[in-house]
Design an enzyme around this catalytic site. Structure first.
Site, PDB file in Angstrom:
ATOM      1  N   ARG A 198       0.851  -1.249   0.025  1.00  0.00           N
ATOM      2  CA  ARG A 198       0.118  -0.076   0.141  1.00  0.00           C
ATOM      3  C   ARG A 198       0.962   1.239   0.100  1.00  0.00           C
ATOM      4  O   ARG A 198       0.640   2.003  -0.738  1.00  0.00           O
ATOM      5  CB  ARG A 198      -0.928   0.005   1.298  1.00  0.00           C
ATOM      6  CG  ARG A 198      -2.369  -0.484   1.114  1.00  0.00           C
ATOM      7  CD  ARG A 198      -2.354  -1.972   0.286  1.00  0.00           C
ATOM      8  NE  ARG A 198      -3.365  -2.582   0.260  1.00  0.00           N
ATOM      9  CZ  ARG A 198      -3.919  -3.787   1.158  1.00  0.00           C
ATOM     10  NH1 ARG A 198      -3.023  -4.252   2.301  1.00  0.00           N
ATOM     11  NH2 ARG A 198      -5.088  -4.079   1.044  1.00  0.00           N
ATOM     12  N   ASP A 250      -0.224  -6.193  -3.764  1.00  0.00           N
ATOM     13  CA  ASP A 250      -1.582  -5.934  -3.373  1.00  0.00           C
ATOM     14  C   ASP A 250      -2.221  -5.302  -4.625  1.00  0.00           C
ATOM     15  O   ASP A 250      -1.514  -4.965  -5.508  1.00  0.00           O
ATOM     16  CB  ASP A 250      -1.691  -5.198  -2.164  1.00  0.00           C
ATOM     17  CG  ASP A 250      -2.997  -5.958  -1.395  1.00  0.00           C
ATOM     18  OD1 ASP A 250      -3.967  -5.816  -2.018  1.00  0.00           O
ATOM     19  OD2 ASP A 250      -2.941  -6.134  -0.038  1.00  0.00           O
ATOM     20  N   HIS A 293      -6.717  -9.643  -4.754  1.00  0.00           N
ATOM     21  CA  HIS A 293      -5.855  -8.327  -4.352  1.00  0.00           C
ATOM     22  C   HIS A 293      -4.957  -8.351  -5.563  1.00  0.00           C
ATOM     23  O   HIS A 293      -3.738  -7.992  -5.387  1.00  0.00           O
ATOM     24  CB  HIS A 293      -5.285  -8.721  -3.014  1.00  0.00           C
ATOM     25  CG  HIS A 293      -6.171  -8.419  -1.932  1.00  0.00           C
ATOM     26  ND1 HIS A 293      -6.548  -7.027  -1.670  1.00  0.00           N
ATOM     27  CD2 HIS A 293      -6.710  -9.071  -1.002  1.00  0.00           C
ATOM     28  CE1 HIS A 293      -7.477  -7.323  -0.544  1.00  0.00           C
ATOM     29  NE2 HIS A 293      -7.424  -8.414  -0.218  1.00  0.00           N
ATOM     30  N   ASP A 319      -6.425 -14.273   0.514  1.00  0.00           N
ATOM     31  CA  ASP A 319      -7.690 -13.548   1.124  1.00  0.00           C
ATOM     32  C   ASP A 319      -8.805 -13.052   0.197  1.00  0.00           C
ATOM     33  O   ASP A 319      -8.148 -12.614  -0.695  1.00  0.00           O
ATOM     34  CB  ASP A 319      -6.928 -12.585   2.028  1.00  0.00           C
ATOM     35  CG  ASP A 319      -5.849 -11.605   1.667  1.00  0.00           C
ATOM     36  OD1 ASP A 319      -5.520 -12.200   0.599  1.00  0.00           O
ATOM     37  OD2 ASP A 319      -6.212 -10.718   2.078  1.00  0.00           O
ATOM     38  N   GLU A 320      -9.885 -12.769   0.634  1.00  0.00           N
ATOM     39  CA  GLU A 320     -10.684 -11.610   0.269  1.00  0.00           C
ATOM     40  C   GLU A 320     -10.671 -11.837  -1.340  1.00  0.00           C
ATOM     41  O   GLU A 320     -10.297 -10.635  -2.125  1.00  0.00           O
ATOM     42  CB  GLU A 320     -10.314 -10.119   0.536  1.00  0.00           C
ATOM     43  CG  GLU A 320     -10.667 -10.129   2.092  1.00  0.00           C
ATOM     44  CD  GLU A 320      -9.986  -8.813   2.699  1.00  0.00           C
ATOM     45  OE1 GLU A 320     -10.585  -8.320   3.700  1.00  0.00           O
ATOM     46  OE2 GLU A 320      -8.915  -8.011   2.219  1.00  0.00           O
ATOM     47  N   TRP A 329      -6.610 -15.178  10.422  1.00  0.00           N
ATOM     48  CA  TRP A 329      -7.147 -13.744  10.852  1.00  0.00           C
ATOM     49  C   TRP A 329      -8.282 -13.254  11.197  1.00  0.00           C
ATOM     50  O   TRP A 329      -8.621 -12.415  12.020  1.00  0.00           O
ATOM     51  CB  TRP A 329      -6.318 -12.760   9.560  1.00  0.00           C
ATOM     52  CG  TRP A 329      -7.065 -12.611   8.361  1.00  0.00           C
ATOM     53  CD1 TRP A 329      -7.154 -13.700   7.419  1.00  0.00           C
ATOM     54  CD2 TRP A 329      -8.054 -11.700   7.891  1.00  0.00           C
ATOM     55  NE1 TRP A 329      -7.911 -13.254   6.445  1.00  0.00           N
ATOM     56  CE2 TRP A 329      -8.776 -11.777   6.759  1.00  0.00           C
ATOM     57  CE3 TRP A 329      -8.371 -10.531   8.525  1.00  0.00           C
ATOM     58  CZ2 TRP A 329      -9.559 -11.294   5.689  1.00  0.00           C
ATOM     59  CZ3 TRP A 329      -9.256  -9.586   7.561  1.00  0.00           C
ATOM     60  CH2 TRP A 329      -9.847 -10.237   6.519  1.00  0.00           C
ATOM     61  N   ASP A 347      -1.866  -1.930  12.645  1.00  0.00           N
ATOM     62  CA  ASP A 347      -2.265  -0.672  11.742  1.00  0.00           C
ATOM     63  C   ASP A 347      -3.511  -0.151  12.593  1.00  0.00           C
ATOM     64  O   ASP A 347      -3.554   0.911  12.098  1.00  0.00           O
ATOM     65  CB  ASP A 347      -2.473  -0.999  10.429  1.00  0.00           C
ATOM     66  CG  ASP A 347      -3.406  -2.297  10.205  1.00  0.00           C
ATOM     67  OD1 ASP A 347      -3.388  -3.262  10.884  1.00  0.00           O
ATOM     68  OD2 ASP A 347      -4.125  -1.791   9.538  1.00  0.00           O
TER      69      ASP A 347
HETATM   70  C1  ACM Z   1      -6.390  -9.403   5.270  1.00  0.00           C
HETATM   71  O1  ACM Z   1      -6.382  -8.713   6.644  1.00  0.00           O
HETATM   72  N1  ACM Z   1      -6.911  -9.457   4.387  1.00  0.00           N
HETATM   73  C2  ACM Z   1      -5.708 -10.597   5.558  1.00  0.00           C
END
Ligand code: ACM
Length: 403
Positions: free
Chosen positions: A31, A60, A143, A205-206, A273, A300
């Site tokens: 990021r 990402d 991502h 993820d996601e 997570w 964070d």
């Molecule tokens: C995550 O926080 N997307 C692993």
């Protein structure tokens, strides 16, 4: 002072056995790019605190940071973010995050960067000399927006896209047919030449499935493979990557979404997570090794509720709550617990100075949980030893949030 507390306050004392083998920190260099000198400084801090795994989140939606010799546009294009959302992104009507909400303002400031393979080899050697293993992450199949910006053909529909300017969960992901797999094994082949850790993180993820659902190619692939749904393609894909890594003597690590459709092939490790989905329990009950990376250890997030704190992704834990974290909680079988890890996602961490502010002192607490496990000193003893340890970090050029 008790014998234990004098040991505790002297971090240069010779080895005891750590309670947990994986005592990690994830640095999101995607990021906001983190210069290699500051990554190296983090390794120094880790060595001081007896943390031993640096997980580098190298790709990402908002940036690609790993130099590829075979796919050069990944860094020519994908390493540069035109601007950054100001404040927080907006929401869909259901409250979930909408990455490109047009009500948002952007700052117009282009930023980015990447690491050469030579720089990363240097980092790996530097870290190894200090007892720190560097685990690379290339996030797939979600991502992937920065990679898609560089190579539109990585999607089923090759729509031109920019590198992400905001954060959230973008719907544009990787195609998971032979072309997508060939891309990933090319990149991972280069990653394996640079990093020598036995583990390689592939994110996972996601990953929204909307593009796969609307692609006739993906639906045909699902049918050919005899899979019950398009979502199962992720488990199949992860299994292919896991098998590839196994054949090269490495082991796949993924965020806990990789077991949502069942455990993929390739003896994966799950990084748990989403504590609200019982991720660690599901994994360990299925016989899968786990690294605990719960939301409490997302450094964070603000220190506490965030009043008087700089803008962060959301409220978080204070020092006492982090120190009280129990990595053994919620497991089906604690024999499958590899360890724990703090996360430093960087959307709201644009500078190294800010990184240290978010990380410390909470990361000292994470390190001690990993080292001492259930047998750690009382919080008051931890607090009493903290100023000297923060001074040692200051001597490395590393600041901290005031105590
Ligand atoms: C995550 O926080 N997307 C692993």
């Amino acid at each position: 002072m008790s014998e234990r507390s004098s040991r505790f306050s002297n971090t240069s004392e010779p080895a005891q056995t750590p309670a947990l083998p994986w005592r990690g920190v994830m640095l999101d260099v995607a990021r906001h790019f983190v210069p290699i000198s500051e990554v190296t400084r983090m390794v120094d801090a880790m060595a001081l605190l007896r943390l031993n795994v640096l997980h580098l989140h190298l790709s990402d939606d908002q940036g690609w940071r790993f130099e590829s010799k075979t796919w050069p546009r990944l860094t020519d294009v994908g390493a540069w973010r035109d601007e950054t959302v100001v404040g927080r992104p907006g929401n869909y009507p259901d409250g979930s995050l909408h990455p490109e909400n047009h009500l948002n303002a952007y700052d117009g400031a282009r930023h980015g960067g990447f690491y050469t393979q030579a720089e990363l080899r240097g980092l790996v050697a530097y870290a190894r000399d200090r007892g720190v293993m560097v685990v690379p992450e290339i996030d797939m199949p979600g991502h992937m927006r920065a990679a898609r910006a560089a190579y539109p053909e990585l999607g089923y529909a090759p729509t031109p896209l920019g590198v992400g300017r905001s954060w959230g969960v973008y719907p544009e992901v990787l195609r998971v047919d032979e072309d997508g797999l060939a891309f990933c094994t090319d990149i991972l082949g280069e990653v394996l030449d640079v990093f020598d850790a036995p583990y390689v993180h592939i994110g996972g993820d996601e990953c929204p499935k909307v593009e796969w659902e609307s692609s006739s190619v993906a639906r045909a692939q699902q049918e050919d493979l005899g899979l019950g749904s398009v979502a199962d393609l992720q488990r199949w894909f992860t299994g292919q990557i896991g098998t590839f890594l196994t054949s090269r003597g490495r082991r796949l690590v993924g965020w806990d979404e990789i077991i949502d459709e069942g455990v993929p092939d390739g003896d994966p490790v799950v990084m748990a997570w989403r504590d609200w989905t019982d991720a660690a329990g599901r994994a360990t009950r299925a016989g899968v090794d786990v690294v605990q990376a719960p939301s409490l250890l997302y450094l964070d997030h603000s220190f506490g509720m965030g009043e008087g704190e700089p803008l962060a992704i959301g409220p978080g834990a204070d020092l006492a709550s982090v120190y009280a974290y129990d990595p053994y909680a919620g497991l089906g079988d604690s024999a499958h617990l590899l360890g724990l890890q703090a996360q430093l996602w960087s959307e709201y961490i644009p500078t190294a100075e800010h990184l240290w502010y978010m990380a410390f002192p909470r990361l000292v607490a994470v390190a001690d949980i990993g080292w001492y496990g259930a047998d750690r000193p009382p919080y008051e003893e931890f607090l009493a030893g903290l100023p000297a340890r923060l001074q040692a970090l200051a001597d490395l050029g590393i600041g901290h949030r005031p105590l």
